[in-house]
Every structure is written in structure tokens, then in C-alpha cells.
Design an enzyme around this catalytic site. Structure first.
Site, PDB file in Angstrom:
ATOM      1  CG  ASP A  22      29.862  -4.860  -4.970  1.00  0.00           C
ATOM      2  OD1 ASP A  22      29.699  -5.657  -5.900  1.00  0.00           O
ATOM      3  OD2 ASP A  22      30.898  -4.184  -4.823  1.00  0.00           O
ATOM      4  N   GLY A  27      29.551  -8.765 -10.197  1.00  0.00           N
ATOM      5  CA  GLY A  27      29.817  -8.900 -11.621  1.00  0.00           C
ATOM      6  C   GLY A  27      30.735 -10.058 -11.945  1.00  0.00           C
TER       7      GLY A  27
END
Length: 1475
Positions: free
Chosen positions: A538, A884
Site C-alpha cells: 500500500d 487508491g
């Protein structure tokens, strides 16, 4: 308060709106006629099955607090619709209510009410005066321990014997007691099994005792219960029952799941910290039940209410709660329930009217959370004990099996197959020998059939087979499994958990400093840390620190600020001084407009006039300024502070056109910062350490906190929030805004909007969100130059890795707003398509925004991330970044952390559905999928051309008879070549993952990329990426093979390269659980990732020592533990097997069962145990970080099926032959102490065997410590007193054993014995020493070379500048400026940090200070000769792959062990040649 049960539920009469019948259904129960309701009896409560789903709650959404409702209930106009609250808390409550209602509508509309749902009813009826009996609600006692005194033995034994290996040993022990077939007594095998089980039991008990202590501490904690007379008593948590009213005070934990009834705060809310539940540290807002005007100002008022709670059955949903409260009260007759023509439905004259109130998660206080800054609350207990949400979510992470467990499953099966073959051979050979040779020996009387000599051939073979099964059971080492558990436990919970190189100073929940250590949560995967091939990471909070700070802004297309300025560190500068530091242009403009005559009107109006706001630039010429009405603004005299700032800023610098400040820019600044301060959902919290100091901001979004914090420092402060108002302070002037509407942020909307009324009555809309969403809402006739400049700002900020948000404002006419708001409130009260209607109205009011500017926030990289990624890439580990965020930001962060080297050459795999041609969404999606497929083919072709250009080779497809496609050519590229770089976004990934062929193409493409960046991805996509690459690697390993070969190829692949995922948030949990190894970051997004991980670390850089040090060592040690354990047992078993050729395959054992048992669990267990804990390939473990190329994932020969059968089995067969045949053929009948009997032969063979296997563990050990040396010596030497003492002990117990009594005395007195064992040692040790010497001299492994270099000159001296910098960033060595070193005292490292001058650890003193000519030659020719990658053809050919002088050994050293050529990677790492 009490809880009870009843068979038929009767709902008290309630005043209800005239709604369609299906809308009045509550929990699947239809409305009853008023007369029927008047006869209801609600004296009991229970858990019961109720048909249907949860029904629609009545429509009181977003009314004021209970106190507000009390005072205004009578003043509400009958025809007025209830307004939607502007409070974030109220909005969340309304949304949660609506979701419940919407789900019921869907089920009613489809006429599928589904299965029945269980509910519980809880009563609060103090007036009744009688306590209802508790039924089957669980106790509030929580037990997390696995065992107690009664259950330990059965549960533990069941768990152990559920494993195949332990069941195998149990069968062996049981058979050994059958004297008919057993060559041993049952004592030995049973004692060995009991010992192994005892060790495992001690470990289990030790772990469970900690759980017992934690349970006791929790269950005996004190809470406060309200008694029926209104007094409060202290009780332990275990006494809390469903239906109790509990008082919780500040800093106390909630003992159960409560429904909040009362809060002492005037705002009628409370604040809770949910760290124990989800790890998040920001405060959450909760509110008591809204009693709709009924008296609830005090706890006594609440306790007098007759409350009935109907709640859903206990479940683990942390985001929703479905329930309703029915309040029966006569005062409701005189109160309007809710506005509307049918609001006053009248019940029967003799019935008590009731009020039904929906209950959502906003009123629920969950166990384990802490009350903060709220004085005290009172709550009704709804769930207790194991039914609380936190306990129902305390599920274990999915069980993952380590590589060696899989490896052992196959190898044990093969060894058992070998045992079966050997037993069958011996059984048949025994039968043949009896028939052919045995009858010739008349003294054996084999012609007489007795027990052991059966007349039936089948019986003879079968029973003899069992005899040999017991005799050869030592082929599988029983001690291995308990040793593996101990070693893995020690590696994980000692070496990993207490590694000082993987800790940082953090703070606890109370703000006190504490060390954050790494955590091993699943030691079963220790060896997999040494085989990682892919890392899926991430970004936010994992690679970055999740510490957002405002760096730059853009206003009307002009960028301001400096990305290098750290304004947050200049705490002494606030207001205009801080604004001046940020950008002098902003300071000049703000100071000028503040001194102007229009300042007061500008602030009270909430911003600039419509014309000024709409102007596309903040620097109009004089004519335009005049037309905008800002040219004639009269400047006022500057304050003394402003004069000081101006004088401080003046000097010899050249004048600029903005020197006097732009008035238009000043107006736009007010628009900009007012938006930042109003368009947010933060709450204010007082610092308990400094109550008089500035309040801190708490909120779910760190971006909002960073923006509002920066605005406060620059003079635009969010001061307070009341029920419907927000108070700001604009450059010292307080201003209060009435908040009219809040349209919350959602992933679909991509923005947040607030409609507020300024003090002068102007209504403005403030919108802030992503550029993709907000720019579409900007006024259509906005000049193109402003769009172009803003897009340029966005691109510029993204190139710097900054996160961007776009700000837009709008002035709304009062009449237009009133018309819109009426429709908006109606939509908010609607039960049909509520979300769709509200979103449509939101888009309508947001349309036509004036574009104000852009914010640029830095989420700075964590310390050491670039060095960590460079080190991992040097170790040939492929790193993916999955986030994201938008693609530009993600790629630039990848550049910053050295994951991407050439951003201009990154292959961008992006398609946009909206730009495709098509009549509908499906057509556009299909066109986008085709475009994605075409791009994949183009990129695959590009990668093939890159490989051919880089290597000069020509790719040939492995497929015959067809034209090679791009994917065919890419599949022919060797897997070691990884030079491309790829970026793909989430929308494109949707199309790719939906098609198996495109998935395969993407996997092939990504496999040849050194860095991959995935942006705009969802949690499910993260997990899907891990699965995709796992399946691809399995497919690649299997190739074109079929059947058993295909299965074995895939089995081997499972044991090689592993997938690791690392993240810090709840959105990473799916990815962590899908990967072979999940690593959680203990960051600021809660503990969901940590709670679902296998390992937890505080920072990303700690992944380097976790993999390169702990992973390497765990694999190295466990591999040798497995091979050695099988080696020593197979050696012992084959000594017994060889003897069968000389005893007619009778199953006669050479040693007794006790001696055989202690060989396995005593004499040979401790040396290998210490070896597996302490041994290391090099003394200074930091060298494993300096030389990341030592991290060998696939080509490791330490433990493969071939090496296992060569070193663990074949070597045992050979050494077993030496230890049997040399003593057997050395039996002598002459001499005073001759050795001729079978038991003497057994003693000699046993001692020879023990010495041989002990020398073997000493030979393979690379790191000798005094502890290891002493234990190894004692393990061997203890056999001699054992041979003397054990027979005496048997006599002491009255047991006469002819295999021991007197045998040892004769053997030890025989010169033959000493000569024979010496010959055995020389043969076995000499053979192995010669083999290892040859390997060291002619086929050295990299660790051999480094070990020799370490012995000669150390491994951590003469570091090049890039290497020192990289290691310093990783925390492996100290920086040059340090004057002293600090001893680590690390239980695993065994060394200290390097010295400033020499760079050599203190351990170097053990070897002297001289440096050989060979080492100096190596340093000059290798360490300094090859500086950078890409300078010649002898540099890297892909990550971790070398060419040129790496192909052979350098003849520079006269040492037996020659040195290989060394090169330096881009990071300066020096590393040996990969063969």
C-alpha cells in the site's frame, strides 16, 4: 431496567404516522389495530424469532437534540417538514436509519421476506417495581483462554493427535507394547512420545496462562450500575447483565455494548475513542437516544421513562445496528409526534400512548471503547460477554501453512513409503530365510510352530512386517516436530519481537512515549520470510507516513508556496507572519485587503462579491479592477505588527509587480480559506495536558486536519462548532456562519459541499474534492485559460508527489435556495430512492461553481523508504505499489522512493470508459476493454523489443506451428530479466481482471517489470492482483508438463518464491490475507491491518531486516534442522536395518528401547536445537543488509527434494553402513575384554553412531559459540556415564536387562571399542570434511566467500558513500557525523554499530588488524573499480542479475577459498557473484 422473555410479543399502543402498511412494519411485525394494541402486554422480554426483515422506522431524521426538542416541540409548525441536520453526527444517524428502511422496502417490493430473524426485547420499567428474571442472555464474563484445569488434557491431546505425525507416533508407541511383534519394550517409545508431548504442553500452558491473566484483569474491572432507587453502585464487569443501566465516566472503558440514554455534556453528545476496537485514535461522536421532547435533562428523568428496546440478534457488524425503542408515556397525548396532517393518530382511550424511536449505531457504545471528554454517560446494556461486537469480531486470521510444513508433508510421505518397502522386504526375506536357511540350523527349532514362528505364511509375513515397522520407526524423527515448534517460537517471539533494529519510539493511548517493537503473530511462516519474490505494498501510511502537511496552494491558476518549506515546524510564526513565510504574495495581498475599507464587509459576507469571485485571475489590470469595484478601496494605516513584518521583509531585493499586493488576490484568499475552514467535518478537542491551550482537531480525514491546521497557523481559524453554526476567526475577526446543508463526502460523489449563511445573510456553497469530480461542476463559461492553468497546477503538484484537492465556491440566491431546500428536505424524508434523489439534488445545486483554487498536501515518505526499496530491488524482489490515489501522484511517489527510475518511460495502462464510442454504458465498457487489450499487446511487444535490444538475443516462441503473438514472445523472456516499469489504474484493472486472457497478459507483462504502480484501486482489486500473480507463477512453473510431473512442478513452486503484502489500513486486509505472508504497519489508520497480519512492524524500512536478516536466518537454520534431524534418525535406523542381514531378518534390535529413545530426544536434540537458534552464515548479521544479493529465493540449494535425499537420507545410509559394518567386522575373540556378543556390538555401533552425528552437526555449524560448543561436547560425552549408570539404575528398580547389565563394563574396558569408534569417526568425518573443503574451494556459495572475507578483514569496513548512506537510512549503521557507537545488545545481532572512523565493528579485535594482500587487491579491484550500474557491459542485466567478471572465480587470493569478483549496485551495495 430488566430483561425477560415471552412467547408472543405484544407491542404497546403507539402513535404512528398514516403510512402504507408495509412502511409501518417493524422487524417484520405488522401494525395492529388500535384496539388490539391496547390489549398488549409487555411484561417480559426474550430472544425470539420474528418473521421478516427489520421494518421502516418512522421518519424522525435529523431533529435537534433531546434538549432542543423539549423546548421547541410545541413550536414546530404543523406543515413544516423536518430539516436534515447539518451536523456530521446527525447525518450519519439519518443515513444509517435510511439504509435499514431501504433494505426492508426492497424485500417487501420483491415479496421475499426471507428467513426469520431473531430479535431480543429489553425492558426498562422502573414503575413496575419487579425485576424480571434473566433468561438465556450470556454472562458478561469473557474467556479468551483455551484451557482450564479440567479441559486442558482432553483438548490438548485432541489437538496434538489431530496431526498426522503425532498420530503416527502414537500408533508406534501402542504397537511397541504388543510383545508378540515388538522388538522393543514399550517404555522407550512411550517415554519419547510423552517427552515430546510434555514440551508441547508446557508451551501451550505458558501461552494460555497469559490469556488467563488478561481475562482476570478485564473481568474484575469496576463499573457503575444504576439501581432501581436511582443510586449508583460499583460492580465488577462480570456482574453486568442485559437490561442494566450502566454509568461510564471519562477515561473508562465500556464494559458491554450499551445504548446511550444520557450524556452530561450540554451539547447532548459524547466522544469515544475506538482504539481497542479498530485501532483508530481520532475521537468519534455518539449521541444519546432522542426522546422527541420527553423530559431527559437528567439521569433521573431518563430512569423514569418506560423504555422497551427491540434489538437485532447479536452479530459482528461494526458499521450498522438495527433496532427501535418504544417509549410509553401519558405525556405524549399532549405532544405532536411529528409534523404532518396525520400526526395525531389517537389510540384507545384507556391505552397509554407510545413513541417509537429508531436506533442506529450512532446511539450504540461498544465494549472496549473509551469515553473521552464527556464527563459521564448512562447506557442500557444490550449485549454482554461473548455477544458483544468486539468479542464476535475476535476471529483468528486465516490459517497459513509455511513452506517447510508443505515440504515435510511430501518428504515424510516418501520416507514412510520407503519404510513400507523396507518392512515388506524384510518380512518376505524373513519368511524365505526361515524356509531356506533357518531349517538348517536345528538349534533354532524353526520346524516347531510357536508364537513368533507361525505356520501360516500370511500371518508370518504380516506380523513380521509389524515387527519391522516398529524397528524402523526411527526413520521419522519424533523430536523434529517439537524442535521445529521451539525454534520457530524462539525465532519469532524473541528474535523478531525484540530486535532493536526494528523498533521506534512511539506513544501509547495516553500520549506517553513507548517503544514500538516488531511483532510476530504467526511464527509458522518464519521460513517464508526468506523466500519472498513479490511485495505488494500500500502507499498511504505504508510507504508514506500518513502525516499530511499543506505544502502549496494555487489560487486562480497561480501556484503559491514552496514544497520545501516546513511551515508546521515554524510554530513561532502565526497569522500574517506565517502567511508571509508561506508566500510573500499572499501576505501582501492579505495585509492590503485587511487594511482596506471593504475588509469588514468582505468578512461578514463570507467572501468576495460574485463578479470578483468569477474573475479568472487574481491580478486584474486597473481597468478590470475598477469594473470589479475593488480599485477604489481605501487602504487603512497598518498596525505596528504589520509594519514590523513589512520592514523585516524589505531590503535590497528588486521590486515585483505584486509588491504592493493584489486586492483581487486578497478577496480570493478569503474565498479560499473560508472554504477550507467551513467545508470539513472536524471536531474540536481540548488537550488534557493543557486545557487553556489551543484545541486540537479530530476527524476521519487526515487531509482535512492538515488543511485546517495550516489555515489556523496562517490566521484563518476554525474556532467552534455548535448545533447549526460554525465560528471562524479570519485574521483576528470572529465571524459566525449558519450551516444550512451538508452534503457529505462519498467515493461516488468525490467531494464534500457545505451550504452556509454568512452574517450579512449571503448564502454560499463551499465545495472541496477531487479534481475529477469538482472540475466537472465548474461554471461552463469559465475561461479556458483558468482551466488550463489549474490543470497545469494539478500536474505540477502531482509531479512532486503531492495530494491535491480542488476548491470551488458559489453564491446562491435566497429564493432559489429556498425552492431547492424544500425539495432536498422532501428527498431526505423519502423512503423511496432517497440516496438517488439527494445525490441528484446535490449535483443540481453544485453545478455552476466558481473555480477558486487547489490545495497540495504532502504525505511525506517514511524514513528510509527509498533505501529500503532499493535494497529489496537489489535482492531481486519485485515490488508493487498499490494505492487508491490518482496515478500521477502514485507514480511520483514511486519515483521518490526509487521504485520507478524513468518516469517518462513508464508504460501507462489507462483506458477511460467515458471517452469511448457507444450508445450505452455496456458498449463503452466493451470498447474500453478492447482498447485495454490492444495496449497490453503493444506493451508486451515493447518489452520483447527491450529485451532483444538489451541482450542481443532473438526471442522465439515456445509454441510451434503458429505465428508468435506478443504474449508468446514475452513468455519466452527469462524470468530473471526485469527492466520494464508499468503503471495501471483501477478502472482499467476492472476490464483486465474480468477477462482471463487479459489477466494472463498483464501477469506476463508485470513479471518482467522491476516496479509496478497500481492507482485508483479498490480493496478487492488489491486481493485480485495477488491472486493473479500467484496463479501466473504456478502456471509458469508447470509449463507444458502433465499429470504427476505437473503436480510436482507446482508443488516445488509453492516452496519457492512467495507473495508478501504489506499495508496499514482496513482496506488492505483482503490483500494481507490473500498473500502468503501479510505484514501490517502499526500506523495511523487503525489496527485492522495489524490484527489480520502475520507480522507487524512500525515502519516500511523494517521490512528489510525482517526479510534479509530474519527471513534469511530462519530459512537457513530450519532447512538444516530438517535435514539433520532426518539424517541422524535415518543413520540410526539403517544401523538396525543392516543388522537384519546377519540375524535372518528376525527383527532383533541392537540396542534396547530406552537407549534408542534417549538417542533421539536427549543425546542428539540439544546440539541441533542450539544450532537452529544460534547458527548464522556470517558473524555480523548486518552484512546481510549490506549484501542484499545474498537473499536467494529460488535457486537456494539448502533444502530441496534432491538436497534432502542427498544430505538427509543418502548420507545417513552411508554413515549408518560405516557405523555398523566397521564394528561388525572388527569383532575380536581374543584379548581379556573381547567383544563378541550382539549387545556389545550394539553398544559399539551406538557410540560410533552418536559420535558421527555429533561431529556432523559440529561440521555444518558456521558460527560456534561457547554455549554451542559445551552443549555439543556434553551431548556426546554424556553417553559414557549413561552406559555405566543406566544398568545400575535398572538393577536399583529390580529390573534385570541382559542387554545392559555388565555389557558396558566389558565394552568400555576393551581396546577394540576405542579403536573401532575412532576409525568410524575418521572415515565419516574425513569424508564429509573433504567434501565440504572441495565445495568451499571450487564451488563456493556467496556466504562462503563473505565468511572468508569477514575472517580476513571484516564485512562492515570501508563502506562506500552510497552504501553508508543507504545503510544509515535503514538504521543499520550510524551516520558519519556520529562520534560514538551504541551497543545494541540485540539477542540476534550479536554485534554493535560500526565505528565512525574505521567502520569496523568491535568484534574485529578478535581477528587482529592486519589486512592481507589478497584483500587489499580485492578492495582496490572490486570495491572501487565498479562504481555505478550501467557504466559498462559488466553491470546489472536486470535486478540482481550480473554479467561479465561474475562468470568465474578470481585468482587474486592465495587462500584455499578464493574470492569472487565483486561489483556495486546503483545503491552502492557491494555483492558477490551470482553463479
Amino acid at each position: 431496567m430488566s430483561a425477560g422473555g415471552e412467547r408472543q410479543r405484544r407491542v404497546p399502543p403507539a402513535l404512528q404516522l398514516e403510512l402504507p402498511e408495509e412502511e409501518a412494519i417493524q422487524f417484520g411485525v405488522q401494525q395492529e389495530p388500535a384496539a388490539a394494541r391496547s390489549e398488549s402486554n409487555s411484561s417480559q422480554a426474550s430472544r425470539r424469532a420474528s418473521p421478516g426483515a427489520f421494518g421502516k422506522a418512522l421518519g424522525w431524521m435529523g431533529l435537534g437534540s433531546a434538549r432542543g426538542a423539549q423546548s421547541s416541540a410545541q413550536n414546530l409548525p404543523d406543515a413544516a417538514a423536518p430539516r436534515v441536520s447539518v451536523q456530521p453526527l446527525k447525518l450519519a444517524a439519518a443515513d444509517a436509519k435510511y439504509v435499514t428502511l431501504q433494505k426492508l422496502n426492497e424485500r417487501i417490493d420483491s415479496k421475499e421476506l426471507g428467513p426469520t430473524e431473531k430479535t431480543r426485547i429489553i425492558y426498562s420499567d422502573v414503575a413496575r417495581g419487579a425485576e424480571e428474571p434473566q433468561h438465556d442472555f450470556p454472562s458478561n464474563r469473557v474467556i479468551t483462554s483455551k484451557y482450564n484445569i479440567v479441559t486442558f488434557l482432553p483438548i490438548f491431546l485432541f489437538e496434538m493427535f489431530s496431526r498426522v505425525a503425532y498420530l503416527y507416533f502414537l500408533l508406534q508407541a501402542g504397537l511397541s507394547w504388543w510383545s508378540v511383534v515388538s522388538p522393543f519394550s514399550g517404555y522407550g517409545s512411550t517415554a519419547a512420545l510423552v517427552f515430546v508431548l510434555a514440551v508441547a504442553a508446557v508451551k501451550a500452558i505458558w501461552e494460555d496462562v497469559k490469556r488467563h491473566h488478561e481475562d482476570k484483569s478485564m473481568n474484575t474491572a469496576t463499573t457503575h450500575r444504576v439501581k432501581s432507587d436511582g443510586t449508583v453502585e460499583d460492580i465488577p464487569w462480570t456482574d453486568v447483565k442485559v437490561g442494566d443501566v450502566i454509568v461510564v465516566r471519562d477515561e473508562e472503558l465500556f464494559p458491554a455494548d450499551l445504548m446511550c440514554l444520557y450524556s452530561e455534556l450540554p451539547e447532548n453528545v459524547c466522544y469515544i475513542k475506538t482504539t481497542n476496537l479498530d485501532g483508530e485514535t481520532n475521537l468519534k461522536i455518539k449521541k444519546p437516544l432522542d426522546f422527541k421532547g420527553l423530559p431527559s435533562d437528567s439521569l433521573a428523568d431518563v430512569m423514569r421513562l418506560h423504555i422497551t428496546l427491540t434489538a437485532e440478534e447479536a452479530n459482528r457488524n461494526l458499521s450498522k445496528f438495527k433496532g427501535k425503542v418504544t417509549v410509553a408515556d401519558k405525556r405524549l397525548r399532549d405532544m405532536p409526534l411529528s409534523p404532518g396532517p396525520a400526526a395525531a393518530a389517537v389510540a384507545a382511550a384507556d391505552a397509554t400512548p407510545s413513541l417509537e424511536i429508531p436506533v442506529t449505531l450512532n446511539e450504540m457504545l461498544l465494549r472496549g471503547c473509551m469515553l473521552k471528554n464527556s464527563m459521564a454517560i448512562a447506557g442500557l446494556v444490550v449485549y454482554t460477554g461473548k455477544e458483544t461486537r468486539i468479542q464476535m469480531n475476535a476471529a483468528k486470521t486465516p490459517l497459513k501453512v509455511g513452506s517447510f510444513d508443505r515440504f515435510l508433508n511430501l518428504q515424510i510421505a516418501l520416507v514412510i513409503a520407503m519404510q513400507l518397502a523396507m518392512c515388506l522386504f524384510c518380512a518376505i526375506a524373513n519368511y524365505i530365510w526361515i524356509k531356506d536357511e533357518g531349517r538348517k540350523h536345528y538349534y533354532l527349532a524353526l520346524d516347531t510352530y510357536v508364537e513368533g514362528n507361525w505356520s501360516s505364511p500370511a500371518a508370518q509375513i504380516c506380523l513380521t512386517f509389524l515387527t519391522f515397522w516398529i524397528l524402523l520407526s526411527y526413520l521419522v524423527p519424533i523430536s523434529l516436530f517439537v524442535t521445529l515448534e521451539i525454534v520457530k517460537f524462539w525465532q519469532g517471539f524473541v528474535f523478531v519481537n525484540f530486535d532493536r533494529d526494528m523498533r521506534i519510539m512511539g506513544v501509547d493511548g495516553d500520549g506517553k512515549p513507548k517503544w514500538e517493537w516488531a511483532r510476530c503473530r504467526n511464527s509458522n511462516l518464519n521460513e517464508d520470510l526468506g523466500k519472498i519474490e513479490y511485495i505488494f505494498s500500500d502507499k498511504t501510511g505504508t510507504l508514506t507516513s500518513n502525516e499530511m502537511q499543506l505544502r502549496q496552494i494555487a489560487v486562480k491558476g497561480v501556484a503559491y508556496g514552496d514544497a520545501e518549506l516546513r511551515l508546521e515546524e515554524r510554530t513561532d510564526s502565526t497569522g500574517l507572519a506565517a502567511l508571509r513565510l508561506f508566500d510573500q504574495r499572499l501576505y501582501k495581498a492579505a495585509a492590503k485587503v485587511q487594511r482596506s475599507s471593504s475588509w469588514s464587509g468582505l468578512v461578514t459576507a463570507g467572501g468576495s462579491r460574485r463578479a470578483v469571485m468569477a474573475h479568472p485571475t487574481s491580478y486584474p489590470n486597473l481597468d478590470l479592477a475598477g469594473s470589479l469595484g475593488i480599485a477604489e478601496e481605501v487602504p487603512l494605516a497598518p498596525t505596528s505588527h504589520e509594519s514590523h513584518l513589512e520592514s523585516a521583509g524589505s531590503g535590497a531585493s528588486a521590486k515585483h509587480d505584486w509588491e504592493e499586493g493584489s486586492t483581487a488576490l486578497g478577496h480570493h484568499l478569503i474565498d479560499f480559506w473560508t472554504n477550507i475552514c467551513l467545508c470539513q467535518s472536524l471536531i474540536l478537542e481540548k488537550d488534557p495536558q493543557n486545557p487553556e491551550g489551543p484545541q486540537t482537531y479530530q476527524g476521519p480525514s487526515p487531509d482535512e486536519v492538515a488543511l485546517v491546521e495550516a489555515a489556523r497557523q496562517m490566521g484563518f481559524e476554525f474556532k467552534a462548532r455548535t448545533q447549526n453554526e460554525v465560528v471562524l476567526e479570519i485574521l483576528g475577526q470572529a465571524v459566525t456562519y449558519e450551516v444550512l446543508n451538508v452534503m457529505e463526502y462519498s467515493s461516488d460523489r468525490g467531494c464534500m459541499s457545505v451550504i452556509a449563511r454568512a452574517p450579512d445573510g449571503t448564502i454560499r456553497l463551499f465545495c472541496k474534492g477531487s479534481d475529477a469530480k469538482v472540475l466537472k461542476k465548474v461554471r461552463a463559461d469559465t475561461p479556458a485559460d483558468l482551466f488550463d492553468n489549474t490543470n497545469a497546477n494539478l500536474h505540477y503538484f502531482a509531479k512532486q508527489g503531492l495530494r491535491t484537492l480542488v476548491v470551488g465556491n458559489k453564491i446562491i440566491d435566497d429564493k432559489a435556495y429556498q425552492a431547492w431546500d424544500k425539495r432536498y428536505q422532501e428527498a431526505a424524508s423519502s423512503f423511496v430512492e432517497r440516496d438517488e434523489k439527494m445525490d441528484a439534488l446535490g449535483r443540481e445545486i453544485e453545478d455552476g461553481l466558481e473555480l477558486i483554487g487547489v490545495t497540495a498536501i504532502e504525505d511525506k515518505l517514511q524514513e528510509g523508504v527509498p533505501a529500503a526499496i532499493q535494497t529489496l530491488l537489489d535482492a531481486s524482489i519485485r515490488v508493487w505499489m498499490i494505492t487508491g490515489d490518482k496515478q500521477e501522484t502514485a507514480v511520483n511517489i514511486a519515483v521518490s522512493c526509487r521504485l520507478v527510475n524513468n518516469p517518462d518511460e513508464v508504460m501507462m495502462l489507462n483506458v477511460d470508459d467515458q471517452t469511448q464510442k457507444g450508445d450505452n454504458h455496456d458498449d463503452k465498457a466493451a470498447a474500453a476493454a478492447l482498447e485495454a487489450d490492444a495496449k497490453l499487446d503493444a506493451f508486451l511487444h515493447q518489452v520483447a523489443k527491450m529485451y532483444e535490444a538489451d541482450t542481443g538475443a532473438t526471442l522465439v516462441s515456445v509454441k510451434k506451428g503458429a505465428e508468435a503473438t506478443p504474449v508468446d514472445l514475452a513468455e519466452a523472456i527469462p524470468g530473471e530479466w526485469q527492466r520494464a516499469e508499468l503503471a495501471v489504474d483501477g478502472p482499467t484493472l476492472n476490464h483486465v481482471l474480468a477477462d482471463s486472457k487479459m489477466r494472463h497478459k498483464l501477469a506476463v507483462l508485470a513479471a518482467h517489470c522491476s516496479g509496478v504502480v497500481v492507482s485508483r484501486s479498490s480493496p478487492s482489486q488489491k486481493a485480485a492482483i495477488v491472486k493473479m500473480m500467484t496463479k501466473y507463477e504456478m502456471w509458469k512453473a508447470a509449463g507444458q508438463t502433465r499429470g504427476l510431473r505437473r503436480w510436482y512442478a507446482m508443488h516445488k513452486r509453492r516452496l519457492q518464491g512467495k507473495m508478501l503484502s504489506i499495508g496499514d489500513g482496513a482496506n488492505d486486509v483482503a490483500m494481507l490475507q490473500t498473500a502468503d505472508v501479510g505484514v501490517g504497519i502499526m500506523g495511523k489508520e487503525g489496527r485492522q491491518a495489524v490484527n489480520n497480519s502475520d507480522y507487524a512492524i512500525a515502519q516500511f524500512r523494517f521490512l528489510v531486516p525482517l526479510l534479509l536478516v530474519h527471513g534469511n536466518l530462519s530459512y537457513y537454520r530450519l532447512a538444516r534442522l530438517i535435514k539433520y534431524s532426518f539424517y541422524k534418525n535415518i543413520t540410526f535406523a539403517f544401523v538396525l536395518f543392516y543388522y537384519q542381514f546377519y540375524n535372518g531378518f528376525s527383527g532383533q534390535a541392537l540396542v534396547d528401547s530406552i537407549t534408542a529413545a534417549v538417542f533421539n530426544v536427549v543425546f542428539t536434540s540439544l546440539p541441533i536445537l542450539l544450532f537452529s537458534i544460534l547458527d548464522r552464515p556470517v558473524k555480523n548479521l548486518r552484512a546481510l543488509v549490506r549484501y542484499p544479493q545474498l537473499y536467494d529465493k529460488r535457486s537456494s540449494r539448502s533444502l530441496t527434494t534432491m538436497s534432502f535425499w542427498k544430505t538427509g537420507v543418502l548420507l545417513g545410509v552411508i554413515h549408518g553402513a560405516v557405523c555398523f559394518f566397521v564394528p561388525y567386522y572388527s569383532l575380536a575373540t581374543s584379548g581379556s575384554h573381547n567383544v563378541t556378543d550382539v549387545y556389545s556390538l550394539g553398544k559399539i555401533a551406538f557410540v560410533a553412531l552418536l559420535g558421527t552425528v555429533t561431529l556432523e552437526v559440529g561440521l555444518v555449524a558456521r558460527y560456534w559459540t561457547w554455549l554451542f560448543g559445551i552443549v555439543t561436547a556434553l551431548s556426546y560425552l554424556s553417553v559414557y556415564p549413561f552406559m555405566v549408570i543406566f544398568p545400575l539404575a535398572e538393577l536399583g528398580f529390580g529390573f534385570y536387562d541382559p542387554s545392559n547389565i555388565g555389557v558396558s563394563d566389558e565394552v568400555l574396558a576393551s581396546p577394540t571399542f576405542w579403536l573401532v569408534i575412532l576409525v568410524c569417526y575418521v572415515i565419516c568425518f574425513g569424508m564429509r570434511f573433504a567434501e565440504r573443503t572441495g565445495n568451499w574451494a571450487f564451488k563456493p556459495q556467496d556466504s562462503f566467500i563473505l565468511s572468508e572475507k569477514e575472517r580476513k578483514d571484516g564485512l562492515m569496513r570501508d563502506l562506500s558513500a552510497p552504501t553508508r548512506k543507504r545503510l544509515a537510512e535503514l538504521g543499520t549503521v550510524r551516520a558519519r557525523h556520529s562520534s560514538k557507537t551504541a551497543a545494541h545488545g540485540d539477542p540476534e545481532r550479536g554485534g554493535e554499530l560500526e565505528l565512525e572512523n574505521s567502520g569496523e565493528p568491535p568484534l574485529r579485535a578478535q581477528y587482529g588488524s592486519s589486512t592481507s594482500a589478497a584483500v587489499r587487491d580485492w578492495q582496490s579491484g572490486a570495491a572501487d573499480g565498479l562504481e555505478a550500474r550501467g557504466s559498462s557491459g559488466e553491470q546489472q542485466d536486470g535486478v540482481g542479475q550480473m554479467r561479465g567478471p561474475w562468470d568465474g572465480l578470481a585468482a587474486r587470493s592465495s587462500s584455499v577459498v578464493r574470492f569472487a569478483s565483486h561489483a556495486r549496485s546503483a545503491s552502492g551495495t557491494q555483492f558477490p557473484l551470482q553463479r
